[in-house]
Design a protein around this motif. Structure first.
Motif, PDB file in Angstrom:
ATOM      1  N   MET A 445       0.823  -1.208   0.000  1.00 34.15           N
ATOM      2  CA  MET A 445       0.000   0.000   0.000  1.00 34.15           C
ATOM      3  C   MET A 445       0.859   1.262   0.000  1.00 34.15           C
ATOM      4  O   MET A 445       0.436   2.321  -0.490  1.00 34.15           O
ATOM      5  CB  MET A 445      -0.933  -0.002   1.212  1.00 34.15           C
ATOM      6  CG  MET A 445      -2.049  -1.023   1.134  1.00 34.15           C
ATOM      7  SD  MET A 445      -3.112  -1.000   2.603  1.00 34.15           S
ATOM      8  CE  MET A 445      -3.807   0.658   2.486  1.00 34.15           C
ATOM      9  N   ALA A 446       2.078   1.168   0.527  1.00 27.44           N
ATOM     10  CA  ALA A 446       2.972   2.330   0.551  1.00 27.44           C
ATOM     11  C   ALA A 446       3.305   2.813  -0.857  1.00 27.44           C
ATOM     12  O   ALA A 446       3.570   4.008  -1.061  1.00 27.44           O
ATOM     13  CB  ALA A 446       4.255   1.981   1.303  1.00 27.44           C
ATOM     14  N   PHE A 447       3.283   1.903  -1.830  1.00 26.32           N
ATOM     15  CA  PHE A 447       3.547   2.315  -3.208  1.00 26.32           C
ATOM     16  C   PHE A 447       2.387   3.137  -3.759  1.00 26.32           C
ATOM     17  O   PHE A 447       2.590   4.101  -4.499  1.00 26.32           O
ATOM     18  CB  PHE A 447       3.816   1.087  -4.081  1.00 26.32           C
ATOM     19  CG  PHE A 447       5.146   0.447  -3.810  1.00 26.32           C
ATOM     20  CD1 PHE A 447       5.309  -0.433  -2.748  1.00 26.32           C
ATOM     21  CD2 PHE A 447       6.242   0.748  -4.596  1.00 26.32           C
ATOM     22  CE1 PHE A 447       6.542  -1.000  -2.475  1.00 26.32           C
ATOM     23  CE2 PHE A 447       7.478   0.181  -4.337  1.00 26.32           C
ATOM     24  CZ  PHE A 447       7.634  -0.694  -3.282  1.00 26.32           C
ATOM     25  N   SER A 448       1.172   2.773  -3.400  1.00 28.28           N
ATOM     26  CA  SER A 448       0.009   3.566  -3.814  1.00 28.28           C
ATOM     27  C   SER A 448      -0.026   4.895  -3.079  1.00 28.28           C
ATOM     28  O   SER A 448      -0.394   5.931  -3.651  1.00 28.28           O
ATOM     29  CB  SER A 448      -1.282   2.779  -3.552  1.00 28.28           C
ATOM     30  OG  SER A 448      -1.309   1.590  -4.305  1.00 28.28           O
ATOM     31  N   ASP A 449       0.359   4.865  -1.791  1.00 26.30           N
ATOM     32  CA  ASP A 449       0.360   6.085  -0.972  1.00 26.30           C
ATOM     33  C   ASP A 449       1.575   6.969  -1.240  1.00 26.30           C
ATOM     34  O   ASP A 449       1.642   8.087  -0.715  1.00 26.30           O
ATOM     35  CB  ASP A 449       0.342   5.711   0.514  1.00 26.30           C
ATOM     36  CG  ASP A 449      -0.907   4.950   0.904  1.00 26.30           C
ATOM     37  OD1 ASP A 449      -0.862   4.227   1.916  1.00 26.30           O
ATOM     38  OD2 ASP A 449      -1.924   5.071   0.187  1.00 26.30           O
ATOM     39  N   GLN A 450       2.541   6.448  -2.003  1.00 25.13           N
ATOM     40  CA  GLN A 450       3.777   7.176  -2.322  1.00 25.13           C
ATOM     41  C   GLN A 450       4.552   7.542  -1.055  1.00 25.13           C
ATOM     42  O   GLN A 450       5.065   8.646  -0.914  1.00 25.13           O
ATOM     43  CB  GLN A 450       3.481   8.429  -3.152  1.00 25.13           C
ATOM     44  CG  GLN A 450       2.781   8.115  -4.471  1.00 25.13           C
ATOM     45  CD  GLN A 450       2.576   9.339  -5.332  1.00 25.13           C
ATOM     46  OE1 GLN A 450       3.520  10.079  -5.600  1.00 25.13           O
ATOM     47  NE2 GLN A 450       1.351   9.570  -5.777  1.00 25.13           N
ATOM     48  N   THR A 451       4.646   6.591  -0.131  1.00 24.23           N
ATOM     49  CA  THR A 451       5.372   6.827   1.120  1.00 24.23           C
ATOM     50  C   THR A 451       6.632   5.980   1.221  1.00 24.23           C
ATOM     51  O   THR A 451       7.184   5.796   2.301  1.00 24.23           O
ATOM     52  CB  THR A 451       4.472   6.543   2.336  1.00 24.23           C
ATOM     53  OG1 THR A 451       3.958   5.210   2.247  1.00 24.23           O
ATOM     54  CG2 THR A 451       3.317   7.527   2.409  1.00 24.23           C
ATOM     55  N   VAL A 452       7.114   5.459   0.089  1.00 26.06           N
ATOM     56  CA  VAL A 452       8.369   4.711   0.074  1.00 26.06           C
ATOM     57  C   VAL A 452       9.109   5.040  -1.208  1.00 26.06           C
ATOM     58  O   VAL A 452       8.481   5.218  -2.268  1.00 26.06           O
ATOM     59  CB  VAL A 452       8.125   3.186   0.203  1.00 26.06           C
ATOM     60  CG1 VAL A 452       7.376   2.638  -1.005  1.00 26.06           C
ATOM     61  CG2 VAL A 452       9.435   2.433   0.399  1.00 26.06           C
ATOM     62  N   ILE A 453      10.437   5.178  -1.116  1.00 25.65           N
ATOM     63  CA  ILE A 453      11.271   5.490  -2.278  1.00 25.65           C
ATOM     64  C   ILE A 453      12.361   4.428  -2.404  1.00 25.65           C
ATOM     65  O   ILE A 453      13.037   4.089  -1.423  1.00 25.65           O
ATOM     66  CB  ILE A 453      11.932   6.882  -2.151  1.00 25.65           C
ATOM     67  CG1 ILE A 453      10.857   7.964  -2.057  1.00 25.65           C
ATOM     68  CG2 ILE A 453      12.861   7.147  -3.322  1.00 25.65           C
ATOM     69  CD1 ILE A 453      10.004   8.125  -3.292  1.00 25.65           C
ATOM     70  N   LEU A 454      12.556   3.916  -3.615  1.00 29.63           N
ATOM     71  CA  LEU A 454      13.541   2.871  -3.898  1.00 29.63           C
ATOM     72  C   LEU A 454      14.552   3.357  -4.926  1.00 29.63           C
ATOM     73  O   LEU A 454      14.290   4.312  -5.662  1.00 29.63           O
ATOM     74  CB  LEU A 454      12.845   1.619  -4.438  1.00 29.63           C
ATOM     75  CG  LEU A 454      11.790   0.938  -3.577  1.00 29.63           C
ATOM     76  CD1 LEU A 454      11.137  -0.185  -4.369  1.00 29.63           C
ATOM     77  CD2 LEU A 454      12.403   0.413  -2.293  1.00 29.63           C
ATOM     78  N   PRO A 455      15.709   2.689  -5.022  1.00 33.19           N
ATOM     79  CA  PRO A 455      16.656   3.008  -6.102  1.00 33.19           C
ATOM     80  C   PRO A 455      16.085   2.598  -7.454  1.00 33.19           C
ATOM     81  O   PRO A 455      15.320   1.631  -7.545  1.00 33.19           O
ATOM     82  CB  PRO A 455      17.889   2.164  -5.761  1.00 33.19           C
ATOM     83  CG  PRO A 455      17.697   1.702  -4.351  1.00 33.19           C
ATOM     84  CD  PRO A 455      16.234   1.652  -4.119  1.00 33.19           C
ATOM     85  N   LYS A 456      16.457   3.310  -8.479  1.00 31.36           N
ATOM     86  CA  LYS A 456      16.040   2.948  -9.833  1.00 31.36           C
ATOM     87  C   LYS A 456      17.012   1.890 -10.355  1.00 31.36           C
ATOM     88  O   LYS A 456      18.135   2.186 -10.765  1.00 31.36           O
ATOM     89  CB  LYS A 456      16.041   4.175 -10.740  1.00 31.36           C
ATOM     90  CG  LYS A 456      15.471   3.903 -12.133  1.00 31.36           C
ATOM     91  CD  LYS A 456      15.317   5.181 -12.941  1.00 31.36           C
ATOM     92  CE  LYS A 456      14.143   5.998 -12.419  1.00 31.36           C
ATOM     93  NZ  LYS A 456      13.874   7.176 -13.296  1.00 31.36           N
ATOM     94  N   ASP A 457      16.574   0.637 -10.323  1.00 26.77           N
ATOM     95  CA  ASP A 457      17.450  -0.484 -10.664  1.00 26.77           C
ATOM     96  C   ASP A 457      16.595  -1.640 -11.169  1.00 26.77           C
ATOM     97  O   ASP A 457      15.560  -1.962 -10.569  1.00 26.77           O
ATOM     98  CB  ASP A 457      18.257  -0.918  -9.438  1.00 26.77           C
ATOM     99  CG  ASP A 457      19.156  -2.101  -9.724  1.00 26.77           C
ATOM    100  OD1 ASP A 457      20.263  -1.895 -10.254  1.00 26.77           O
ATOM    101  OD2 ASP A 457      18.746  -3.237  -9.417  1.00 26.77           O
ATOM    102  N   ALA A 458      17.021  -2.276 -12.258  1.00 27.06           N
ATOM    103  CA  ALA A 458      16.230  -3.348 -12.873  1.00 27.06           C
ATOM    104  C   ALA A 458      16.068  -4.548 -11.951  1.00 27.06           C
ATOM    105  O   ALA A 458      14.999  -5.175 -11.908  1.00 27.06           O
ATOM    106  CB  ALA A 458      16.876  -3.779 -14.189  1.00 27.06           C
ATOM    107  N   ASP A 459      17.114  -4.911 -11.203  1.00 28.26           N
ATOM    108  CA  ASP A 459      17.020  -6.063 -10.308  1.00 28.26           C
ATOM    109  C   ASP A 459      16.059  -5.785  -9.153  1.00 28.26           C
ATOM    110  O   ASP A 459      15.289  -6.669  -8.746  1.00 28.26           O
ATOM    111  CB  ASP A 459      18.400  -6.432  -9.758  1.00 28.26           C
ATOM    112  CG  ASP A 459      19.295  -7.060 -10.814  1.00 28.26           C
ATOM    113  OD1 ASP A 459      18.761  -7.505 -11.842  1.00 28.26           O
ATOM    114  OD2 ASP A 459      20.514  -7.100 -10.609  1.00 28.26           O
TER     115      ASP A 459
END
Length: 547
Positions: A445-459
């Protein structure tokens, strides 16, 4: 399509045609001539005509490819060795599929080879990896040529032991898809052939990956995609009308197709997957690619370290020195840049020889967004050195407010050591069904809420795409494996570590800074925390509060 039929003496046969007993619920006219014009639809004829060593057919359901394959396999098994005859092994996803396939072969044999082949059930000897033998129920048609068609009612482990033509039907629904696909490649060494037939089972299924690789020209598979619409265009409904004694008309065909599609209701993704051969990204998947990529940012470092197999045999002092050197060169510059005004948490997913260990530190922003500081991935790193690296990172996380470690299996050692070192700040997590239902749902749900940030990486993208609904809750399926850009196996490692870090960030814990005992007396409460000397040790200081 004609082949030379063996004139060798006929083998003993059953005195009764048993094929009807195997064709459960199938319509197979007694006078069917498979060579007659129009019997095979265009896509079926093209599949049979393709004699490539490697063929794959992503398809809609009930489009007749298995029927056509049975005809081709009958011709092959009935042919003399000089005419290309060979044994055929059919591996379906259910026992009933095997029975039906053998029924088709027996019927075709009666028409094509003008012989009543012997049909029987027997026990296939399957040798497991540990050397033991298990018996698999199987069905067999034996031809006068001496060749046979066998339908195995359960997936064998020792597929490499088969020699001939192997047909894997509904491959995407096999228990160990990747293992099956890897094993059959060995058949090519002695002239075997492979046919993969399947409807889709989600975008992350290894069969879909195989299809993408074939389309990209990375592997020499011949591709035949057959959708429900293709089959209708090639005469599927006309054949239904013939079988059912109905009159065909364009209007009736449109109404029939609309009824079939309408039966899926609002499940549009399922309909497109099962009929149009479009793998459903949401079919089982918990996160879409678009949703994941939206929460990825450039510039977040990923530090990877892979050790050679003999590194574990180095003297302890040498291993420790090498690990410290690696940490100083690769991690210290990143840790020195962290914001001492912000709380930090971390999650760790353990791996030793197979999967990677992933350590994901996160900063909790004033906007409550959890931003990944950097990611550490360790491959084949000994237990003691994993502990040293974890402690090096965590000791230097400003305002540590929580951490969570995977405590399953071998991960229990590192989780216990971390808990002993950091106390209640760190949680040892047994990844149970109850935990997945609560905490993995919150992470997704954090992805929908935009409350988590990850590195831009294919793996890291692939790791998070692996999150799927399994038995009603979200996890990385046990049999799901991908290959990283570095060639190592992955099992959603950073997705698990990220979920553990997010879980730690949701706990109601006080934050701590750890400083060396030698520096404890130097800590000045009148100086802002981010201006204090670099932390790193065992003496905790409670900071309290979020910011």
């Amino acid at each position: 399509m004609k082949r030379a039929i063996s004139a060798e003496p006929v083998l003993p046969r059953a005195t009764k045609d048993l094929s009807d007993d195997f064709l459960r619920g199938s319509d197979f006219p007694e006078d069917l001539d498979p060579f007659a014009d129009g019997v095979l639809m265009k896509h079926q004829a093209e599949w049979v005509a393709d004699k490539s060593d490697l063929k794959i057919c992503p398809k809609g359901r009930r489009t007749g490819i298995t029927f056509a394959e049975a005809l081709d396999d009958t011709l092959i098994a009935a042919a003399a060795p000089s005419a290309g005859g060979d044994n055929v092994f059919y591996i379906g996803d259910t026992k009933d599929k095997g029975r039906e396939f053998i029924g088709y072969v027996a019927k075709f044999a009666k028409t094509v080879a003008k012989e009543l082949v012997e049909i029987g059930e027997f026990m296939f000897k399957d040798q497991l990896k540990d050397g033991t033998i298990r018996d698999i129920p199987a069905f067999r048609c034996v031809f006068a040529s001496g060749f046979r068609v066998e339908a195995l009612s359960s997936r064998p482990e020792n597929i490499r032991g088969l020699q001939g033509i192997v047909v894997i039907d509904e491959a995407a629904f096999h228990r160990n898809v990747r293992g099956v696909l890897d094993a059959v490649n060995a058949l090519l060494i002695w002239g075997g052939k492979i046919r993969v037939i399947s409807s889709h089972n989600g975008v992350l299924n290894p069969v879909n990956e195989l299809i993408k690789e074939a389309r990209a020209g990375k592997i020499p598979f011949s591709i035949h995609e057959v959708t429900f619409a293709d089959a209708i265009r090639n005469g599927l409904y006309k054949r239904v009308c013939t079988m059912r004694g109905k009159k065909w008309s364009p209007k009736a065909e449109q109404k029939w197709e609309a009824k079939i599609r309408g039966a899926y209701g609002v499940r549009v993704a399922a309909m497109r997957q099962e009929l149009d051969a479009i793998p459903a990204e949401q079919e089982g998947a918990a996160l879409t690619r678009v949703l994941i990529e939206r929460q990825m940012q450039d510039g977040i470092p990923i530090v990877r370290w892979a050790c050679s197999d003999d590194f574990k045999n180095w003297p302890e002092e040498s291993r420790t020195a090498e690990t410290k050197k690696w940490c100083e060169e690769n991690l210290k510059p990143l840790l020195d840049k962290l914001d001492h005004r912000r709380q930090h948490v971390f999650g760790e997913d353990f791996g030793r020889k197979g999967d990677a260990t992933a350590i994901v530190p996160m900063e909790i922003g004033q906007d409550l967004v959890r931003r990944t500081c950097f990611v550490v991935e360790l491959h084949n790193v000994p237990f003691d050195q994993q502990r040293e690296i974890l402690f090096y990172v965590v000791d230097r996380l400003p305002r540590l407010s929580g951490g969570a470690l995977d405590a399953r299996g071998n991960g229990a050692y590192l989780a216990e050591k971390a808990s002993q070192r950091y106390g209640a700040t760190v949680v040892e997590v047994q990844l149970s069904e109850a935990w997945y239902k609560l905490e993995m749902t919150a992470y997704v749900m954090a992805f929908s809420d935009q409350t988590v940030i990850l590195p831009k990486d294919a793996d890291i993208l692939a790791d998070h795409q692996a999150l799927a609904y399994v038995n009603g809750y979200i996890k990385v399926p046990d049999d799901h494996r991908t290959k990283g850009a570095d060639g190592f196996d992955r099992h959603g490692d950073t997705a698990i570590a990220g979920a553990l870090a997010y879980f730690a960030s949701r706990a109601d814990l006080e934050s701590f800074d750890y400083v060396p005992a030698s520096q404890a007396d130097q800590f000045n409460d009148n100086v802002p925390m981010f201006e204090q000397p670099a932390s790193g040790g065992l003496i905790p200081r409670i900071s309290g509060g979020l910011f």
